[in-house]
Design a protein around this motif. Structure first.
Motif, PDB file in Angstrom:
ATOM      1  N   ASP A 154      55.090  29.025   7.012  1.00 25.82           N
ATOM      2  CA  ASP A 154      53.655  28.971   7.187  1.00 25.82           C
ATOM      3  C   ASP A 154      52.862  29.485   6.008  1.00 25.82           C
ATOM      4  O   ASP A 154      51.660  29.374   5.989  1.00 25.82           O
ATOM      5  N   PRO A 210      47.852  32.066   5.487  1.00 23.65           N
ATOM      6  CA  PRO A 210      48.287  31.325   6.679  1.00 23.65           C
ATOM      7  C   PRO A 210      47.473  30.052   6.897  1.00 23.65           C
ATOM      8  O   PRO A 210      47.948  29.118   7.518  1.00 23.65           O
ATOM      9  N   TRP A 263      48.492  26.047   6.230  1.00 23.65           N
ATOM     10  CA  TRP A 263      49.526  25.313   6.978  1.00 23.65           C
ATOM     11  C   TRP A 263      49.244  23.832   7.071  1.00 23.65           C
ATOM     12  O   TRP A 263      48.124  23.370   6.945  1.00 23.65           O
ATOM     13  N   TYR A 294      52.637  18.480  13.764  1.00 27.20           N
ATOM     14  CA  TYR A 294      52.803  18.082  15.159  1.00 27.20           C
ATOM     15  C   TYR A 294      51.445  17.872  15.813  1.00 27.20           C
ATOM     16  O   TYR A 294      50.418  18.275  15.278  1.00 27.20           O
ATOM     17  N   LYS A 295      51.497  17.293  17.006  1.00 27.59           N
ATOM     18  CA  LYS A 295      50.261  17.045  17.742  1.00 27.59           C
ATOM     19  C   LYS A 295      49.513  18.356  18.003  1.00 27.59           C
ATOM     20  O   LYS A 295      48.293  18.413  17.948  1.00 27.59           O
ATOM     21  N   ARG A 296      50.258  19.413  18.265  1.00 23.65           N
ATOM     22  CA  ARG A 296      49.614  20.708  18.521  1.00 23.65           C
ATOM     23  C   ARG A 296      48.820  21.186  17.305  1.00 23.65           C
ATOM     24  O   ARG A 296      47.855  21.931  17.441  1.00 23.65           O
ATOM     25  N   TYR A 301      45.397  19.821  17.522  1.00 24.70           N
ATOM     26  CA  TYR A 301      44.606  20.647  18.445  1.00 24.70           C
ATOM     27  C   TYR A 301      44.088  21.881  17.713  1.00 24.70           C
ATOM     28  O   TYR A 301      42.922  22.259  17.823  1.00 24.70           O
ATOM     29  N   ALA A 302      45.014  22.535  16.998  1.00 18.52           N
ATOM     30  CA  ALA A 302      44.640  23.764  16.297  1.00 18.52           C
ATOM     31  C   ALA A 302      43.587  23.477  15.231  1.00 18.52           C
ATOM     32  O   ALA A 302      42.609  24.217  15.098  1.00 18.52           O
ATOM     33  N   SER A 353      40.233  23.051  16.813  1.00 17.09           N
ATOM     34  CA  SER A 353      39.675  24.340  17.247  1.00 17.09           C
ATOM     35  C   SER A 353      39.172  25.156  16.066  1.00 17.09           C
ATOM     36  O   SER A 353      38.121  25.788  16.145  1.00 17.09           O
ATOM     37  N   ILE A 354      39.928  25.146  14.972  1.00 12.07           N
ATOM     38  CA  ILE A 354      39.528  25.916  13.787  1.00 12.07           C
ATOM     39  C   ILE A 354      38.221  25.356  13.228  1.00 12.07           C
ATOM     40  O   ILE A 354      37.296  26.108  12.894  1.00 12.07           O
ATOM     41  N   LYS A 360      35.935  23.570  14.817  1.00 11.71           N
ATOM     42  CA  LYS A 360      34.852  23.880  15.761  1.00 11.71           C
ATOM     43  C   LYS A 360      34.384  25.319  15.591  1.00 11.71           C
ATOM     44  O   LYS A 360      33.190  25.605  15.610  1.00 11.71           O
ATOM     45  N   GLU A 361      35.343  26.232  15.436  1.00 13.69           N
ATOM     46  CA  GLU A 361      34.974  27.641  15.267  1.00 13.69           C
ATOM     47  C   GLU A 361      34.173  27.842  13.980  1.00 13.69           C
ATOM     48  O   GLU A 361      33.166  28.537  13.965  1.00 13.69           O
ATOM     49  N   ALA A 385      28.619  27.694  25.085  1.00 11.58           N
ATOM     50  CA  ALA A 385      29.654  26.735  25.516  1.00 11.58           C
ATOM     51  C   ALA A 385      29.405  25.358  24.902  1.00 11.58           C
ATOM     52  O   ALA A 385      30.347  24.714  24.420  1.00 11.58           O
ATOM     53  N   GLU A 399      32.175  23.721  22.379  1.00 10.22           N
ATOM     54  CA  GLU A 399      32.966  22.557  22.811  1.00 10.22           C
ATOM     55  C   GLU A 399      32.552  21.269  22.094  1.00 10.22           C
ATOM     56  O   GLU A 399      33.353  20.376  21.897  1.00 10.22           O
ATOM     57  N   ASN A 444      31.009  18.712  23.189  1.00  6.96           N
ATOM     58  CA  ASN A 444      31.512  17.653  24.052  1.00  6.96           C
ATOM     59  C   ASN A 444      30.512  16.502  24.150  1.00  6.96           C
ATOM     60  O   ASN A 444      29.453  16.640  24.760  1.00  6.96           O
TER      61      ASN A 444
END
Lengths: 401, 401
Positions: B25, B209, B212, B216-218, B221-222, B225-226, B228-229, B385, B389, B391
């Motif tokens: 990593d 870190p 990276w 993978y698909k995960r 997702y990460a 999220s990063i 968005k944050e 929220a 999100e 969304n």
């Protein structure tokens, strides 16, 4: 693939020396030890698991040790325990935690009703902690309820994603290749020493990408997304067939099936309040859409919520309930309907305490078939979003499609 | 930390042989080549980057190659290009793609207005692709707009998270340690051969870190999220000071600051429709709350939306706009107010096309100070929220606090 004790690539970080590594992401998650005299055979082996959970997670960048970090408001280690519980052939699980986290861990076990767990205090190093866990299993005097196992799985507390098949492979490998010079009673001074001096045969067990370890903050994000995806695979539409709700309910069902082509959508009828909960296959489902058309507002939703409350199925995952209401906006102003549905906000607050996320959805029940289809499709998109996000900040809101 | 060509751990997967690896990593993301004759010194080096992006992403478990997978609806590779663009000392970027993805890549460059990018066709292997990229830089005849660089950064297209400091370190390392036997014109038959036969000195550059790789698909997702944050770190509250909106606007600002203690909350006034857009520091901000109290509904929101539309700041990230409306629910029924605000749904659909996510929020402006505080707190939770999100399924909804 086999490798000797020193074969393969060097472990990227301190870990049990008996663990087999096959690359950063495909490492077998669990190392196994089999006690002297454990013979492979058809009889059921006595298997236990040790979970070293004494780490402080300094790479995570958050003050909470990573195994206690919340994922959908439940600590990560609880997901790992839940996954181990699914393998019913694991008799005992020993969790090794630092003294300061002992009480927190006890609370987790109690709150999420984990079974067959014993707690043992961590040592100064990870190896010492594993040793403490193994000694607890070997030493019946320490904890009389633990039985001495023949195979011990050592599993990272921060690897919640694995399946039973992998664990079985690991245990089978332990039986076939494992540890003949190894003795739980006397040999566990340090796993590193055991590896060095006892020439223990190690067997590389092919893992899956799911076995990855939660290490960085981004891994928590990924874990949350994976769990959300897993519990969003089934939606149950609840309606009362006696009240002619079936037609609109089934239309919604068809559109949800089209929108979510990987998701299983089923429909169920609730006949009476307080009826047998087994009518609904709740255990596999964390997502409900309640259709209220001709019945008084919320009657179906209230029936379902009572059942869910009684069942306690929301213990491990937040359950989403969408209370869907149909109204022809041309005949009645949606705002009038909204007025009568406003109390959903207070109701949702109560449900929140039970880990049930309640949302309202008002769908324009147009007489124009094409418009109705479009409104139902819009409703399906909103339902999908609510289920996927599981956002507790939006409970009690009345959304319009 | 220094390592020779064969030092350190074995790369976990095929990659440029000159890249330095320091663990799964924390691997340095970029390998560097400096051309013969490039001397370290105070003058500005000519630096270019090659992005091999010909992979098919078979480990991702999705049919789209990972570099083209959408993250917040924008392809991953566009984030990597954006990060490279921030380092203005990189003169040219060569993206190496397969023939079948050439047009898609051209569309991405055009849509997101990436600059100084050249496209080159991928080879059979990753090494061949890198070679093709390097040859394009060396061979002026191929593409006259490319200038021959002194240092070339080879960077994975699927590592969007790095900062300029790391890149500078890599380039500095190339100047100090790099490749003196290496010649861009003649030496790039294959990087593996160059490594083996030319005894190129490699320098291990400590990564972070964040470097990276999306594998993978995960990881997708990460990544989402990063991102968005990162774009949720600043909220701008917009209000009209002439209309006595300041009091309630500042109350909301204070509560948002308390709720979001890591987030920068600022407030701005919009004086006139069509006023100078520079009044708002839009470039750093992707989140707006528009306070409409005494002014006619949506006036402030419409002013802001016009500015945002003109600015095109929503090109790279979806911008969240919350149109906040205050009303004493004891004096006027919220449903009446809702009626007048219902057209936000149609308006939001239009804004969606411009990557602006518009939501409505109705806050109970209670005369009871304590209740007002509670309602504002509830409003702040909803705003948080919506921002976190992003969304798009919930745009145009009118939420109630």
């Amino acid at each position: 693939m086999e490798s000797g004790p020193r074969g393969g690539s060097r472990p990227a970080e301190p870990g049990p020396c008996l663990s087999s590594q096959c690359g950063a992401d495909q490492a077998a998650s669990a190392s196994v030890l089999s006690a002297a005299g454990a013979e492979p055979g058809s009889r059921t082996l006595a298997v236990a698991a040790v979970l070293p959970a004494g780490g402080c997670g300094e790479r995570m960048g958050v003050p909470t040790p990573k195994q206690f970090c919340p994922v959908l408001e439940r600590p990560l280690i609880s997901y790992t325990l839940q996954a181990l519980e699914r393998a019913c052939w694991i008799k005992d699980v020993v969790v090794v935690v630092t003294e300061e986290n002992m009480q927190a861990m006890e609370n987790i076990i109690q709150k999420y009703k984990h079974k067959s767990i014993s707690l043992v205090e961590a040592g100064v190093t990870r190896h010492r902690s594993i040793f403490n866990g193994l000694r607890a299993l070997a030493d019946n005097r320490l904890n009389s309820k633990l039985s001495k196992p023949e195979v011990v799985i050592i599993h990272d507390a921060v690897r919640p994603f694995f399946d039973e098949d992998i664990l079985l492979k690991v245990v089978t490998a332990a039986k076939e290749h494992g540890c003949s010079d190894y003795d739980l009673e006397f040999g566990t001074e340090c796993l590193q020493l055991a590896l060095k001096y006892c020439h223990i045969k190690a067997k590389l067990v092919e893992g899956s990408p799911d076995l990855w370890k939660v290490t960085y903050k981004r891994d928590l994000y990924a874990a949350e997304s994976i769990i959300k995806e897993r519990i969003s695979q089934e939606i149950c539409i609840v309606m009362d067939p006696k009240e002619n709700e079936e037609h609109i309910g089934h239309l919604l069902e068809e559109i949800l099936k089209t929108e979510l082509n990987h998701v299983q959508v089923t429909s169920q009828a609730l006949y009476n309040a307080g009826s047998d909960i087994q009518q609904i296959n709740l255990e596999q489902c964390y997502n409900f859409v309640c259709v209220n058309v001709k019945t008084p507002d919320f009657r179906e939703t209230q029936k379902l919520l009572s059942m869910l409350e009684e069942s306690n199925f929301s213990l491990l995952y937040p359950i989403v309930v969408v209370s869907a209401h149909f109204l022809d906006f041309k005949l009645v102003s949606p705002s009038q309907k909204m007025e009568s549905l406003m109390w959903i906000r207070e109701f949702a607050k109560e449900m929140r305490k039970k880990n049930i996320l309640l949302y309202g959805l008002l769908i324009n029940h147009s007489q124009d078939e094409q418009k109705l289809q479009e409104n139902l499709r819009q409703g399906a998109i909103i339902i999908t979003a609510l289920i996927k996000e599981r956002n507790s900040a939006l409970i009690g809101q009345l959304l319009v499609a």
